[in-house]
Design a protein around this motif. Structure first.
Motif, PDB file in Angstrom:
ATOM      1  N   ILE A 101       0.849  -1.195   0.000  1.00  0.00           N
ATOM      2  CA  ILE A 101       0.000   0.000   0.000  1.00  0.00           C
ATOM      3  C   ILE A 101       0.887   1.249   0.000  1.00  0.00           C
ATOM      4  O   ILE A 101       1.785   1.375   0.827  1.00  0.00           O
ATOM      5  CB  ILE A 101      -0.916   0.007   1.238  1.00  0.00           C
ATOM      6  CG1 ILE A 101      -1.793  -1.260   1.236  1.00  0.00           C
ATOM      7  CG2 ILE A 101      -1.771   1.272   1.259  1.00  0.00           C
ATOM      8  CD1 ILE A 101      -2.595  -1.444   2.506  1.00  0.00           C
ATOM      9  N   HIS A 102       0.611   2.160  -0.912  1.00  0.00           N
ATOM     10  CA  HIS A 102       1.345   3.417  -0.947  1.00  0.00           C
ATOM     11  C   HIS A 102       0.814   4.312   0.164  1.00  0.00           C
ATOM     12  O   HIS A 102      -0.295   4.819   0.087  1.00  0.00           O
ATOM     13  CB  HIS A 102       1.175   4.100  -2.301  1.00  0.00           C
ATOM     14  CG  HIS A 102       2.054   3.517  -3.346  1.00  0.00           C
ATOM     15  ND1 HIS A 102       2.365   4.172  -4.515  1.00  0.00           N
ATOM     16  CD2 HIS A 102       2.704   2.330  -3.407  1.00  0.00           C
ATOM     17  CE1 HIS A 102       3.156   3.416  -5.246  1.00  0.00           C
ATOM     18  NE2 HIS A 102       3.366   2.286  -4.599  1.00  0.00           N
ATOM     19  N   ARG A 103       1.613   4.481   1.178  1.00  0.00           N
ATOM     20  CA  ARG A 103       1.196   5.271   2.327  1.00  0.00           C
ATOM     21  C   ARG A 103       1.947   6.600   2.339  1.00  0.00           C
ATOM     22  O   ARG A 103       2.980   6.751   1.691  1.00  0.00           O
ATOM     23  CB  ARG A 103       1.490   4.503   3.623  1.00  0.00           C
ATOM     24  CG  ARG A 103       0.848   3.115   3.678  1.00  0.00           C
ATOM     25  CD  ARG A 103       1.113   2.440   4.995  1.00  0.00           C
ATOM     26  NE  ARG A 103       0.749   1.036   4.977  1.00  0.00           N
ATOM     27  CZ  ARG A 103      -0.447   0.581   5.300  1.00  0.00           C
ATOM     28  NH1 ARG A 103      -1.406   1.410   5.653  1.00  0.00           N
ATOM     29  NH2 ARG A 103      -0.702  -0.724   5.262  1.00  0.00           N
ATOM     30  N   PRO A 104       1.447   7.561   3.107  1.00  0.00           N
ATOM     31  CA  PRO A 104       2.178   8.838   3.228  1.00  0.00           C
ATOM     32  C   PRO A 104       3.587   8.589   3.769  1.00  0.00           C
ATOM     33  O   PRO A 104       3.828   7.647   4.518  1.00  0.00           O
ATOM     34  CB  PRO A 104       1.326   9.627   4.222  1.00  0.00           C
ATOM     35  CG  PRO A 104      -0.034   8.988   4.163  1.00  0.00           C
ATOM     36  CD  PRO A 104       0.195   7.550   3.869  1.00  0.00           C
ATOM     37  N   VAL A 105       4.495   9.453   3.390  1.00  0.00           N
ATOM     38  CA  VAL A 105       5.876   9.273   3.832  1.00  0.00           C
ATOM     39  C   VAL A 105       6.003   9.387   5.345  1.00  0.00           C
ATOM     40  O   VAL A 105       7.006   8.960   5.928  1.00  0.00           O
ATOM     41  CB  VAL A 105       6.806  10.296   3.147  1.00  0.00           C
ATOM     42  CG1 VAL A 105       6.902  10.012   1.664  1.00  0.00           C
ATOM     43  CG2 VAL A 105       6.348  11.725   3.409  1.00  0.00           C
ATOM     44  N   THR A 106       4.988   9.974   5.970  1.00  0.00           N
ATOM     45  CA  THR A 106       5.015  10.073   7.429  1.00  0.00           C
ATOM     46  C   THR A 106       4.879   8.710   8.093  1.00  0.00           C
ATOM     47  O   THR A 106       5.200   8.560   9.277  1.00  0.00           O
ATOM     48  CB  THR A 106       3.897  10.996   7.921  1.00  0.00           C
ATOM     49  OG1 THR A 106       2.648  10.559   7.346  1.00  0.00           O
ATOM     50  CG2 THR A 106       4.161  12.440   7.501  1.00  0.00           C
ATOM     51  N   VAL A 107       4.411   7.738   7.347  1.00  0.00           N
ATOM     52  CA  VAL A 107       4.348   6.371   7.870  1.00  0.00           C
ATOM     53  C   VAL A 107       5.681   5.715   7.566  1.00  0.00           C
ATOM     54  O   VAL A 107       5.958   5.325   6.433  1.00  0.00           O
ATOM     55  CB  VAL A 107       3.188   5.576   7.239  1.00  0.00           C
ATOM     56  CG1 VAL A 107       3.171   4.149   7.797  1.00  0.00           C
ATOM     57  CG2 VAL A 107       1.867   6.271   7.504  1.00  0.00           C
ATOM     58  N   GLY A 108       6.504   5.614   8.563  1.00  0.00           N
ATOM     59  CA  GLY A 108       7.853   5.141   8.349  1.00  0.00           C
ATOM     60  C   GLY A 108       7.940   3.664   8.022  1.00  0.00           C
ATOM     61  O   GLY A 108       7.066   2.880   8.398  1.00  0.00           O
ATOM     62  N   VAL A 109       9.016   3.290   7.356  1.00  0.00           N
ATOM     63  CA  VAL A 109       9.229   1.878   7.018  1.00  0.00           C
ATOM     64  C   VAL A 109       9.521   1.052   8.270  1.00  0.00           C
ATOM     65  O   VAL A 109       9.515  -0.173   8.219  1.00  0.00           O
ATOM     66  CB  VAL A 109      10.376   1.700   5.997  1.00  0.00           C
ATOM     67  CG1 VAL A 109       9.985   2.242   4.648  1.00  0.00           C
ATOM     68  CG2 VAL A 109      11.668   2.345   6.500  1.00  0.00           C
ATOM     69  N   GLU A 110       9.759   1.732   9.390  1.00  0.00           N
ATOM     70  CA  GLU A 110      10.020   1.021  10.638  1.00  0.00           C
ATOM     71  C   GLU A 110       8.741   0.614  11.357  1.00  0.00           C
ATOM     72  O   GLU A 110       8.791  -0.101  12.361  1.00  0.00           O
ATOM     73  CB  GLU A 110      10.880   1.883  11.569  1.00  0.00           C
ATOM     74  CG  GLU A 110      10.170   3.086  12.172  1.00  0.00           C
ATOM     75  CD  GLU A 110      10.201   4.294  11.275  1.00  0.00           C
ATOM     76  OE1 GLU A 110      10.392   4.142  10.048  1.00  0.00           O
ATOM     77  OE2 GLU A 110      10.032   5.419  11.812  1.00  0.00           O
ATOM     78  N   SER A 111       7.597   1.030  10.842  1.00  0.00           N
ATOM     79  CA  SER A 111       6.320   0.750  11.500  1.00  0.00           C
ATOM     80  C   SER A 111       5.851  -0.656  11.150  1.00  0.00           C
ATOM     81  O   SER A 111       5.412  -0.914  10.036  1.00  0.00           O
ATOM     82  CB  SER A 111       5.274   1.773  11.073  1.00  0.00           C
ATOM     83  OG  SER A 111       5.689   3.084  11.377  1.00  0.00           O
ATOM     84  N   ALA A 112       5.904  -1.545  12.100  1.00  0.00           N
ATOM     85  CA  ALA A 112       5.554  -2.946  11.841  1.00  0.00           C
ATOM     86  C   ALA A 112       4.096  -3.116  11.441  1.00  0.00           C
ATOM     87  O   ALA A 112       3.747  -4.010  10.671  1.00  0.00           O
ATOM     88  CB  ALA A 112       5.873  -3.792  13.071  1.00  0.00           C
ATOM     89  N   TRP A 113       3.228  -2.248  11.954  1.00  0.00           N
ATOM     90  CA  TRP A 113       1.797  -2.406  11.712  1.00  0.00           C
ATOM     91  C   TRP A 113       1.429  -2.246  10.250  1.00  0.00           C
ATOM     92  O   TRP A 113       0.398  -2.726   9.803  1.00  0.00           O
ATOM     93  CB  TRP A 113       0.989  -1.420  12.562  1.00  0.00           C
ATOM     94  CG  TRP A 113       1.248   0.017  12.250  1.00  0.00           C
ATOM     95  CD1 TRP A 113       2.115   0.855  12.892  1.00  0.00           C
ATOM     96  CD2 TRP A 113       0.665   0.791  11.193  1.00  0.00           C
ATOM     97  NE1 TRP A 113       2.098   2.090  12.313  1.00  0.00           N
ATOM     98  CE2 TRP A 113       1.219   2.094  11.272  1.00  0.00           C
ATOM     99  CE3 TRP A 113      -0.280   0.518  10.193  1.00  0.00           C
ATOM    100  CZ2 TRP A 113       0.861   3.102  10.388  1.00  0.00           C
ATOM    101  CZ3 TRP A 113      -0.641   1.526   9.317  1.00  0.00           C
ATOM    102  CH2 TRP A 113      -0.062   2.794   9.417  1.00  0.00           C
ATOM    103  N   ARG A 114       2.264  -1.579   9.475  1.00  0.00           N
ATOM    104  CA  ARG A 114       1.920  -1.291   8.087  1.00  0.00           C
ATOM    105  C   ARG A 114       2.060  -2.510   7.169  1.00  0.00           C
ATOM    106  O   ARG A 114       1.510  -2.543   6.077  1.00  0.00           O
ATOM    107  CB  ARG A 114       2.787  -0.159   7.546  1.00  0.00           C
ATOM    108  CG  ARG A 114       4.258  -0.543   7.384  1.00  0.00           C
ATOM    109  CD  ARG A 114       5.085   0.607   6.800  1.00  0.00           C
ATOM    110  NE  ARG A 114       4.743   0.876   5.400  1.00  0.00           N
ATOM    111  CZ  ARG A 114       5.226   1.888   4.710  1.00  0.00           C
ATOM    112  NH1 ARG A 114       6.055   2.752   5.284  1.00  0.00           N
ATOM    113  NH2 ARG A 114       4.872   2.079   3.453  1.00  0.00           N
ATOM    114  N   TYR A 115       2.804  -3.493   7.629  1.00  0.00           N
ATOM    115  CA  TYR A 115       3.151  -4.599   6.737  1.00  0.00           C
ATOM    116  C   TYR A 115       2.045  -5.642   6.682  1.00  0.00           C
ATOM    117  O   TYR A 115       1.541  -6.102   7.704  1.00  0.00           O
ATOM    118  CB  TYR A 115       4.479  -5.213   7.151  1.00  0.00           C
ATOM    119  CG  TYR A 115       5.617  -4.243   6.916  1.00  0.00           C
ATOM    120  CD1 TYR A 115       6.141  -3.486   7.958  1.00  0.00           C
ATOM    121  CD2 TYR A 115       6.123  -4.059   5.633  1.00  0.00           C
ATOM    122  CE1 TYR A 115       7.161  -2.568   7.726  1.00  0.00           C
ATOM    123  CE2 TYR A 115       7.135  -3.139   5.400  1.00  0.00           C
ATOM    124  CZ  TYR A 115       7.645  -2.404   6.444  1.00  0.00           C
ATOM    125  OH  TYR A 115       8.632  -1.502   6.204  1.00  0.00           O
TER     126      TYR A 115
END
Length: 128
Positions: A101-115
């Motif tokens: 999912i293309h998320r805003p850059v404010t959602v960091g790649v370190e955020s486990a919940w996004r995966y």
């Protein structure tokens, strides 16, 4: 069905290097962010490194900064994690994860919940 297959783990001595790979199978394009996480016995999962879908965004944990490099080969649909100067405390199961999912850059790649998709992990053991 997207599947992630990690490889490259093993037993090494302190100071040595390992290169982990994550093969992304079943995704039709390269528009995804990838994160590497690890979990040691009795500890919580923690972020190691991440790369954005454009590869312009790369981030590393403070612990691994300077000791590892994340890269992606879009032609092969793989993401690699080169780890150098390994320490016994790097011993853990290492997991790659994909966020399509293309998320805003404010959602960091370190955020486990996004995966959305996670691999089954590859074990890294560093002896002293």
């Amino acid at each position: 069905q997207v599947q992630l297959v990690e490889s490259g783990g093993g037993l090494v001595q302190a100071g040595e290097s390992l290169r982990l790979s994550c093969a992304v199978v079943g995704h039709t394009n390269n528009d995804y962010a990838v994160g590497w996480f690890r979990q040691a016995p009795g500890k919580e999962r923690e972020f190691v490194a991440g790369i954005g879908w454009s590869a312009d965004i790369q981030k590393y944990s403070d612990d691994m900064k300077g000791r590892c490099t994340i890269s992606r080969d879009n032609a092969k649909n793989t993401v690699s994690l080169q780890m150098n100067s390994l320490k016994p405390e790097d011993t853990a199961d290492y997991y790659c994860a994909v966020d399509p999912i293309h998320r805003p850059v404010t959602v960091g790649v370190e955020s486990a919940w996004r995966y959305v998709y996670w691999g089954k992990g590859t074990q890294v053991t560093v002896s002293s």
